[in-house]
Enzyme design. Structure first.
Site, PDB file in Angstrom:
ATOM      1  N   GLU A 152       0.808  -1.229   0.000  1.00 38.53           N
ATOM      2  CA  GLU A 152       0.000   0.000   0.000  1.00 38.53           C
ATOM      3  C   GLU A 152       0.842   1.281   0.000  1.00 38.53           C
ATOM      4  O   GLU A 152       0.668   2.143   0.869  1.00 38.53           O
ATOM      5  CB  GLU A 152      -0.986  -0.042   1.174  1.00 38.53           C
ATOM      6  CG  GLU A 152      -1.882  -1.274   1.091  1.00 38.53           C
ATOM      7  CD  GLU A 152      -2.809  -1.463   2.286  1.00 38.53           C
ATOM      8  OE1 GLU A 152      -2.786  -0.648   3.213  1.00 38.53           O
ATOM      9  OE2 GLU A 152      -3.571  -2.456   2.266  1.00 38.53           O
ATOM     10  N   ASN A 193       2.198  -4.428  -3.518  1.00 36.93           N
ATOM     11  CA  ASN A 193       0.784  -4.822  -3.353  1.00 36.93           C
ATOM     12  C   ASN A 193      -0.035  -3.601  -2.955  1.00 36.93           C
ATOM     13  O   ASN A 193       0.401  -2.809  -2.114  1.00 36.93           O
ATOM     14  CB  ASN A 193       0.752  -5.879  -2.227  1.00 36.93           C
ATOM     15  CG  ASN A 193      -0.552  -6.614  -2.066  1.00 36.93           C
ATOM     16  OD1 ASN A 193      -1.114  -7.112  -3.033  1.00 36.93           O
ATOM     17  ND2 ASN A 193      -1.027  -6.709  -0.830  1.00 36.93           N
ATOM     18  N   HIS A 229     -10.226  -5.871  -2.926  1.00 37.96           N
ATOM     19  CA  HIS A 229     -11.295  -5.679  -1.928  1.00 37.96           C
ATOM     20  C   HIS A 229     -12.436  -4.957  -2.649  1.00 37.96           C
ATOM     21  O   HIS A 229     -12.419  -3.736  -2.793  1.00 37.96           O
ATOM     22  CB  HIS A 229     -10.779  -4.877  -0.740  1.00 37.96           C
ATOM     23  CG  HIS A 229      -9.773  -5.630   0.077  1.00 37.96           C
ATOM     24  ND1 HIS A 229     -10.106  -6.793   0.746  1.00 37.96           N
ATOM     25  CD2 HIS A 229      -8.464  -5.425   0.307  1.00 37.96           C
ATOM     26  CE1 HIS A 229      -9.028  -7.255   1.372  1.00 37.96           C
ATOM     27  NE2 HIS A 229      -8.023  -6.448   1.116  1.00 37.96           N
ATOM     28  N   GLU A 257      -6.042 -10.369  -2.343  1.00 44.39           N
ATOM     29  CA  GLU A 257      -6.876 -10.253  -1.139  1.00 44.39           C
ATOM     30  C   GLU A 257      -8.358 -10.167  -1.515  1.00 44.39           C
ATOM     31  O   GLU A 257      -9.110  -9.335  -0.990  1.00 44.39           O
ATOM     32  CB  GLU A 257      -6.474  -9.010  -0.324  1.00 44.39           C
ATOM     33  CG  GLU A 257      -5.006  -8.983   0.058  1.00 44.39           C
ATOM     34  CD  GLU A 257      -4.614  -7.811   0.954  1.00 44.39           C
ATOM     35  OE1 GLU A 257      -5.498  -7.133   1.519  1.00 44.39           O
ATOM     36  OE2 GLU A 257      -3.402  -7.569   1.095  1.00 44.39           O
ATOM     37  N   ASP A 259     -12.139 -10.129  -1.849  1.00 44.57           N
ATOM     38  CA  ASP A 259     -13.444 -10.325  -1.214  1.00 44.57           C
ATOM     39  C   ASP A 259     -14.425  -9.384  -1.884  1.00 44.57           C
ATOM     40  O   ASP A 259     -14.032  -8.385  -2.480  1.00 44.57           O
ATOM     41  CB  ASP A 259     -13.424 -10.173   0.327  1.00 44.57           C
ATOM     42  CG  ASP A 259     -12.688  -8.957   0.848  1.00 44.57           C
ATOM     43  OD1 ASP A 259     -12.613  -7.938   0.138  1.00 44.57           O
ATOM     44  OD2 ASP A 259     -12.196  -9.016   1.996  1.00 44.57           O
TER      45      ASP A 259
END
Ligand code: G2I
Length: 458
Positions: A152, A193, A229, A257, A259
């Site tokens: 990030e 990432n 996300h 990641e 979702d």
């Protein structure tokens, strides 16, 4: 306390018994391997036993510790290390033939207090950072396939985030972290990432330029992680094109990641849409030759960060909180080539249903009941008629979420428009008021579109 523990153990044991009911379900890791990618999940190390551990081991061929390798966890006090959770994850992976994504070495968040609040000269901070990278990567040398070296680093507009590292060291902190990681474990694939970089836009443009700069400087970067996300209904249409443009820069890509959260409650329509979207994200990775794999950020709704951070939202993962596969799981499997037959060669989808009939309240001449119809097959139900025969002369007087009519002792419930579709693993619920006299015995059998259903009374 002892009684509470015993109760918890009993509950876990029951869940464990319930899980193998899906013996014919597809195995994501096998399907993914046949397509040349991995399918992974983030895990919580303390949960890696019982049903949680069994599903993690059986279904996924890569695992990522959600928190256990973060700096704040591994070095809570300067010079004193806690590797217990990280070790547990790596040991579990090796016992189950899984890869590990190491997450994460340099991040502005979840830093130990001594680091976040300490003041260090620039030289000192740079050494602290590279020493940390060296120590952690060396500890797991040869056992970690992919490292999220820097996490990030960007603002939403694509500029560099003003983290402690950036503010003191400038952009060169990134190059130094990657070089330290490469030196410590030359075999590990080194990733940068971030989130909200999944589609094209200012933030992913910023990542694109950053990766170009790093490559131009000869920084040993192997891959770019796209966290994924996502919000139901907002999967970026440019996902595949975006992955491809990074691949064309000469790096691997991965969804790290994934979702897909929704506003609760989860309805069958939302779960069906979520299935389509998990399938689309998986397909986007499959369509890009250099996409190495997909990791879901927790495989079960009982192990997801979403409800803590977004009140009123959730249901973001492929399994429900009771470890039952949701439609999203079948969407992933379908993207990976599953045809509804568990790989056995018979393409015929299975059908099946289970009905739960519950009297909510009862008074001298009337009662209220709720009925839940679950699709236990592998093909969607599109429109349904549920029939049953009253054992003791009851009749339906008023219904909601379905139209219920009665002829003699036979009751017929037809879906409402909003609950006509029941995805595999999904359910529809309706309710009614009824009249009774003499007895109110629950119906013992139901048919859905003419086929008998399993019955559970409650
Ligand atoms: O925030 C979602 C993810 C975004 N990308 C980087 C990931 O590392 C991040 O993961 C989440 C974990 O899933 C959460 O579990 O990172 C959070 C912290 O930023 C994690 O939450 C923390 C809670 O904030 C702590 O209160 C808790 O002690 O989890 C800790 C361990 O359960």
């Amino acid at each position: 306390m002892a009684a509470v523990s015993a109760l918890t153990a009993a509950t876990v044991a029951l869940v464990g018994l319930a899980a193998p009911a899906h013996a014919a379900d597809p195995v994501l890791r096998d399907l993914a391997a046949a397509k040349g990618i991995y399918y992974g999940t983030a895990v919580t190390s303390s949960k890696l036993s019982g049903t949680y551990g069994a599903v993690t081991g059986a279904q996924f061929d890569s695992i990522t510790p959600a928190n256990e390798m973060k700096w704040g966890t591994v070095e809570p006090n300067r010079g004193s290390f806690n590797w217990a959770g990280a070790d547990r994850v790596v040991d579990f992976a090796e016992a189950n033939g899984q890869q590990v994504r190491g997450h994460t070495l340099v991040w502005h968040s979840q830093m130990p207090n001594w680091l976040a609040n300490g003041s260090f000269s620039n030289t000192e901070l740079r050494t602290i950072m590279t020493d940390h990278v060296t120590t952690e990567v060396t500890r797991y040398k040869g056992r970690i396939d992919h490292w999220d070296v820097v996490n990030e680093p960007l603002n939403e507009d694509g500029t560099m985030r003003g983290s402690k590292f950036y503010n003191q060291l400038g952009e060169s902190y990134i190059a130094d972290a990657f070089r330290a990681a490469r030196a410590a474990d030359p075999a590990a694939k080194l990733y940068i990432n971030d989130y909200n970089t999944d589609g094209t836009g200012p933030k992913s443009n910023g990542m694109y330029s950053l990766v170009q700069r790093l490559k131009a400087q000869g920084v040993p970067i192997d891959g770019v992680g796209f966290q994924g996300h996502l919000i139901l209904g907002q999967v970026p249409a440019t996902l595949q094109a975006n992955l491809q443009r990074f691949a064309d820069l000469g790096v691997e890509v991965a969804i790290t990641e994934l979702d897909i959260r929704m506003t609760l409650p989860a309805t069958d329509a939302k779960l069906a849409q979520q299935k389509t979207e998990f399938k689309a994200v998986t397909n986007a990775c499959l369509a890009v030759a250099r996409c190495e794999g997909v990791t879901v950020w927790g495989f079960t709704d009982s192990d997801s960060w979403i409800p803590d951070v977004f009140p009123g939202e959730g249901a973001a993962t492929p399994y429900d909180a009771g470890f039952q596969p949701k439609p999203a799981y079948y969407g992933i499997a379908e993207a990976l080539g599953w045809t509804g037959d568990g790989g056995g060669g018979d393409p015929t989808p299975t059908t099946g249903c289970a009905v739960t009939y519950a009297v909510q309240s009862q008074w001298n001449t009337g009662f209220t009941a709720n009925v839940t119809v679950r699709n236990t097959g592998t093909s969607p139900v599109n429109g349904w008629t549920l029939r049953w025969t009253w054992p003791s002369g009851q009749s339906v007087t008023q219904a909601w979420n379905a139209t219920v009519t009665q002829s003699g002792a036979q009751a017929t419930a037809v879906n409402a428009a909003h609950n006509a579709a029941i995805a595999p693993g999904g359910s529809a619920t309706f309710g009614f008021n009824g009249a009774w006299s003499g007895g109110n015995t629950a119906p013992g059998a139901f048919t859905l579109n003419g086929a008998a259903c399993a019955v559970a009374l409650s």
